[in-house]
Write an enzyme that holds these catalytic residues in place. Structure first.
Site, PDB file in Angstrom:
ATOM      1  N   ASN A   1       0.973  -1.325   0.124  1.00  0.00           N
ATOM      2  CA  ASN A   1       0.006  -0.212  -0.146  1.00  0.00           C
ATOM      3  C   ASN A   1       0.890   1.150  -0.267  1.00  0.00           C
ATOM      4  O   ASN A   1       1.593   1.499   0.823  1.00  0.00           O
ATOM      5  CB  ASN A   1      -0.827   0.065   1.231  1.00  0.00           C
ATOM      6  CG  ASN A   1      -1.851   1.222   1.592  1.00  0.00           C
ATOM      7  OD1 ASN A   1      -1.799   2.001   0.432  1.00  0.00           O
ATOM      8  ND2 ASN A   1      -2.383   1.360   2.631  1.00  0.00           N
TER       9      ASN A   1
ATOM     10  N   LYS B   1       0.074   4.283  -0.064  1.00  0.00           N
ATOM     11  CA  LYS B   1      -0.592   5.444   0.628  1.00  0.00           C
ATOM     12  C   LYS B   1      -0.419   6.516  -0.179  1.00  0.00           C
ATOM     13  O   LYS B   1      -0.568   6.578  -1.547  1.00  0.00           O
ATOM     14  CB  LYS B   1       0.001   5.680   2.004  1.00  0.00           C
ATOM     15  CG  LYS B   1       0.030   4.251   2.778  1.00  0.00           C
ATOM     16  CD  LYS B   1       0.154   4.223   4.457  1.00  0.00           C
ATOM     17  CE  LYS B   1      -0.039   2.844   5.006  1.00  0.00           C
ATOM     18  NZ  LYS B   1      -0.058   3.124   6.360  1.00  0.00           N
TER      19      LYS B   1
ATOM     20  N   HIS C   1      -9.525   1.059   5.279  1.00  0.00           N
ATOM     21  CA  HIS C   1      -8.425   1.347   5.880  1.00  0.00           C
ATOM     22  C   HIS C   1      -8.470   2.012   7.178  1.00  0.00           C
ATOM     23  O   HIS C   1      -9.122   3.157   7.086  1.00  0.00           O
ATOM     24  CB  HIS C   1      -7.471   1.730   4.860  1.00  0.00           C
ATOM     25  CG  HIS C   1      -5.850   1.663   5.209  1.00  0.00           C
ATOM     26  ND1 HIS C   1      -5.463   2.625   6.242  1.00  0.00           N
ATOM     27  CD2 HIS C   1      -4.803   0.702   5.057  1.00  0.00           C
ATOM     28  CE1 HIS C   1      -4.063   2.438   6.494  1.00  0.00           C
ATOM     29  NE2 HIS C   1      -3.861   1.132   5.913  1.00  0.00           N
TER      30      HIS C   1
ATOM     31  N   GLU D   1      -6.600   4.377   8.050  1.00  0.00           N
ATOM     32  CA  GLU D   1      -6.668   5.853   7.883  1.00  0.00           C
ATOM     33  C   GLU D   1      -7.567   6.544   7.198  1.00  0.00           C
ATOM     34  O   GLU D   1      -8.025   7.553   7.401  1.00  0.00           O
ATOM     35  CB  GLU D   1      -5.214   6.023   6.743  1.00  0.00           C
ATOM     36  CG  GLU D   1      -3.874   5.944   7.690  1.00  0.00           C
ATOM     37  CD  GLU D   1      -2.751   5.323   7.000  1.00  0.00           C
ATOM     38  OE1 GLU D   1      -2.756   5.388   5.714  1.00  0.00           O
ATOM     39  OE2 GLU D   1      -1.994   4.605   7.722  1.00  0.00           O
TER      40      GLU D   1
ATOM     41  N   GLU E   1      -5.128  -4.951  10.712  1.00  0.00           N
ATOM     42  CA  GLU E   1      -4.072  -3.880  11.073  1.00  0.00           C
ATOM     43  C   GLU E   1      -4.406  -3.262  12.237  1.00  0.00           C
ATOM     44  O   GLU E   1      -5.134  -2.600  12.268  1.00  0.00           O
ATOM     45  CB  GLU E   1      -4.156  -2.719   9.635  1.00  0.00           C
ATOM     46  CG  GLU E   1      -3.803  -3.641   8.492  1.00  0.00           C
ATOM     47  CD  GLU E   1      -3.193  -2.532   7.447  1.00  0.00           C
ATOM     48  OE1 GLU E   1      -2.120  -2.751   6.814  1.00  0.00           O
ATOM     49  OE2 GLU E   1      -3.775  -1.396   7.097  1.00  0.00           O
TER      50      GLU E   1
ATOM     51  N   GLY F   1       7.665   4.582   8.221  1.00  0.00           N
ATOM     52  CA  GLY F   1       8.692   3.514   8.770  1.00  0.00           C
ATOM     53  C   GLY F   1       8.925   3.502  10.138  1.00  0.00           C
ATOM     54  O   GLY F   1       9.764   2.692  10.816  1.00  0.00           O
TER      55      GLY F   1
ATOM     56  N   SER G   1       3.934  -2.285  10.389  1.00  0.00           N
ATOM     57  CA  SER G   1       5.342  -2.280  10.359  1.00  0.00           C
ATOM     58  C   SER G   1       5.843  -3.506   9.903  1.00  0.00           C
ATOM     59  O   SER G   1       7.024  -4.011  10.786  1.00  0.00           O
ATOM     60  CB  SER G   1       5.680  -1.936  12.012  1.00  0.00           C
ATOM     61  OG  SER G   1       5.159  -0.629  12.376  1.00  0.00           O
TER      62      SER G   1
HETATM   63  P1  13P Z   1       3.305   0.192   7.624  1.00  0.00           P
HETATM   64  O1  13P Z   1       3.873  -0.944   7.107  1.00  0.00           O
HETATM   65  O2  13P Z   1       3.916   1.337   7.189  1.00  0.00           O
HETATM   66  O3  13P Z   1       3.132   0.162   9.090  1.00  0.00           O
HETATM   67  O4  13P Z   1       1.707   0.191   7.184  1.00  0.00           O
HETATM   68  C1  13P Z   1       0.699  -0.694   7.422  1.00  0.00           C
HETATM   69  C2  13P Z   1      -0.476  -0.181   6.425  1.00  0.00           C
HETATM   70  O5  13P Z   1      -1.248   0.697   6.937  1.00  0.00           O
HETATM   71  C3  13P Z   1      -0.684  -1.051   5.202  1.00  0.00           C
HETATM   72  O6  13P Z   1      -2.067  -0.789   4.647  1.00  0.00           O
END
Ligand code: 13P
Length: 249
Positions: A7, A9, A93, A95, A164, A173, A209
């Site tokens: 992803n 983002k 998601h 977010e 998640e 990161g 992560s």
């Molecule tokens: P990270 O791998 O940066 O923690 O993000 C996870 C995520 O939200 C994937 O959709």
């Protein structure tokens, strides 16, 4: 076969997305061992799709609208994503839920919109730090799953669920990975819960992560069918290294 979904983002702009797609296009992954998909921003989707067309890497979108067409300024429909050759759409998601205020009912409508056009939704669920501190992890997961799946018709599109935990998702990161045992426990709960609503096998991905260094500790559990990766999917070195690690299992 394991899933590695990246992803991107809002980390990569148009040019950066295309550079990464072109780099991925020069790699060759064993699709019998790993299904790789990338989720670029809307602007880059068609160019990334063209760049990866001759590879086994699939394309997904990070979000979609719940209506097919009309006076919805700023929105992109599932039908538009289908015509751009996407296979997957992330729905719910964290977010989208916690930064943009999407509710369980929005998530349900988007899930149905994705299914209606024949794409496969990747439904994201997970508890916040506050949920966890208040002992509400199970409550949150059950509620999100019930609102999304009770009475749903998946047709033959299939469904993927990504667990998640919101507190484990990194910011560029920097993050606090979930203990693989805790991820396994949540996956087992999700697995049991979805049996109430569905009678098909649903792959469960872990996200939060994940890196090449810890990916195998998650995949060591049978309940984890793959990973949804954010930060480590932004660069060819870290993403390809992660995919190769999974491929070598
Ligand atoms: P990270 O791998 O940066 O923690 O993000 C996870 C995520 O939200 C994937 O959709």
């Amino acid at each position: 076969m394991k899933f590695v979904f990246g992803n991107w983002k809002m980390y990569l702009d148009f040019d950066e997305s295309l550079v990464l797609a072109n780099q991925l296009a020069t790699e060759s992954y064993n699709s019998n061992k790993v299904e790789v998909a990338v989720f670029p921003n809307y602007l880059a989707i068609t160019d990334v799709e063209m760049s990866l067309r001759d590879t086994s890497i699939r394309i997904g979108a990070q979000n979609c609208a719940w209506v097919p067409k009309g006076a919805y300024t700023g929105a992109i429909s599932a039908e538009m994503l289908r015509s751009a050759n996407c296979d997957y759409v992330l729905v719910g998601h964290s977010e989208r839920r916690y930064v943009f205020g999407e509710t369980d009912s929005d998530v349900r409508k988007k899930l149905e919109a994705v299914l209606d056009v024949g794409l496969t939704p990747v439904l994201c669920v997970g508890e916040t730090k506050k949920d966890r501190e208040e002992g509400k992890t199970e409550y949150r997961l059950k509620k999100q799953l019930m609102k999304a799946l009770d009475g749903i018709n998946l047709y033959s599109n299939g469904l993927i669920i990504a667990y998640e935990p919101v507190w484990a998702i990194s910011n560029a990161g920097v993050g606090e990975p979930c203990d693989p045992e805790d991820a396994n426990e949540a996956h087992e709960l999700i697995d049991l819960e979805i049996k109430q609503y569905l009678d098909i096998d649903v792959p469960l991905l872990y996200g939060g992560s994940v890196t090449a260094n810890n990916v195998l500790s998650y995949l060591a559990h049978d309940s984890v069918d793959g990973v949804l990766v954010g930060s480590a999917a932004r660069k060819i070195e870290t993403f390809s290294n992660l995919i190769r690690t999974v491929e070598s299992m």
